[in-house]
Design a protein around this motif. Structure first.
Motif: not given
Length: 305
Positions: A125-131, A170-180, A187-193
């Motif tokens: 299960a790949f979970v997103t915080r906001d979901a 991720t935390l919020t399910h963004p389009n990652l390449p647009a973030l830098g 996004e990734i570390c926050g979700a892992s934590t």
């Protein structure tokens, strides 16, 4: 990717987790009004049988779920030359085995947990915080469900205790390449934590939203303790229908199937599992297959030194 030693350690931890309660211990708040759970293997106390998301006592199955790799069956997943986590879409095997994954966490159907637990079906299960926490605007395809955000992180722990592995989306399910890089790392570390806080185990697999990624994504994933990015070869639509990404429109050995937490999840999952079995396929234990594939890669690399 880490060597096969990690996957052995994780398999032992996962097997231990099957025997413990999800629990709701007091701890740091994750934004959903729930504290952190004890790590897998910690006592749930009071001598009570652990309960699943449907309120029934969870059983204590023996051994890991799903088909396990046979000696010499699994091919090598090569280590990238840049030292960053590999991007994996399928598992190298000729055996008729497929792997089930599910994304986000909106529809928290207890019937799905019961199937995973009682039928010993391996799922990542790949979970997103906001979901999971039902934050903000609900994904349009998840609207109308009976169990939208019903259990939040308690539901994720129930799924963990049923035998599923909990991974990062991720935390919020963004389009990652647009973030830098820095935005992706947050996004990734926050979700892992957050996942470690609520389940007791840090994820080691990452699925980028929409499958979109670049080199910065892989760099950020590595910095957050991720061993591999896992994509997919087919998606599962409402009614358990499989949408293939290959011209011949059929299941292939090693396929990774992608589901979502959507309305009628338990019904659709039952249909899907029956369809897979009718077509002569087994459902594989992803952790065990990854261990086999990465152990070979490590051995091969050592032999060339």
């Amino acid at each position: 990717m880490a060597s096969g030693t990690y996957w052995t350690t994780r398999a032992v931890a996962a097997a231990t987790a099957l025997a413990v309660s999800a629990g709701c211990a007091t701890g740091p708040d994750g934004g959903a009004g729930e504290g952190a759970a004890p790590a897998p293997g910690a006592s749930s106390g009071a001598g009570k049988a652990p309960a699943g998301g449907d309120g029934r006592a969870a059983r204590t199955p023996a051994g890991p779920p799903g088909a396990m790799p046979r000696p010499g069956e699994v091919g090598v997943i090569p280590r990238p030359g840049d030292g960053l986590p590999p991007v994996i879409s399928s598992i190298p095997t000729r055996r008729k085995v497929v792997f089930l994954t599910i994304d986000d966490g909106w529809e928290q159907d207890p019937g799905f947990v019961a199937q995973v637990r009682d039928q010993r079906i391996p799922v990542a299960a790949f979970v997103t915080r906001d979901a999971v926490e039902a934050r903000g605007a609900t994904d349009p395809t998840a609207q109308g469900g009976r169990f939208l955000g019903a259990g939040k992180w308690r539901y994720v722990r129930d799924l963990r205790d049923a035998g599923a592995t909990i991974e990062n989306h991720t935390l919020t399910h963004p389009n990652l390449p647009a973030l830098g890089y820095e935005g992706q790392r947050a996004e990734i570390c926050g979700a892992s934590t957050l996942i470690r806080r609520h389940t007791g185990t840090a994820p080691t697999l990452f699925r980028p939203p929409f499958g979109n990624h670049n080199t910065a994504t892989r760099r950020a994933a590595k910095a957050c303790g991720i061993d591999a990015l896992l994509l997919w070869t087919a998606t599962v639509q409402p009614g358990g229908k499989i949408a293939y990404q290959v011209p011949d429109k059929r299941l292939r050995p090693g396929d990774v199937l992608l589901l979502h937490f959507r309305p009628n999840l338990a019904r659709d999952f039952e249909i899907l599992v029956a369809k897979i079995k009718r077509r002569g396929f087994e459902i594989g234990n992803l952790d065990a297959y990854l261990k086999a594939a990465t152990s070979k890669a490590a051995t091969s690399k050592a032999a060339t030194r």
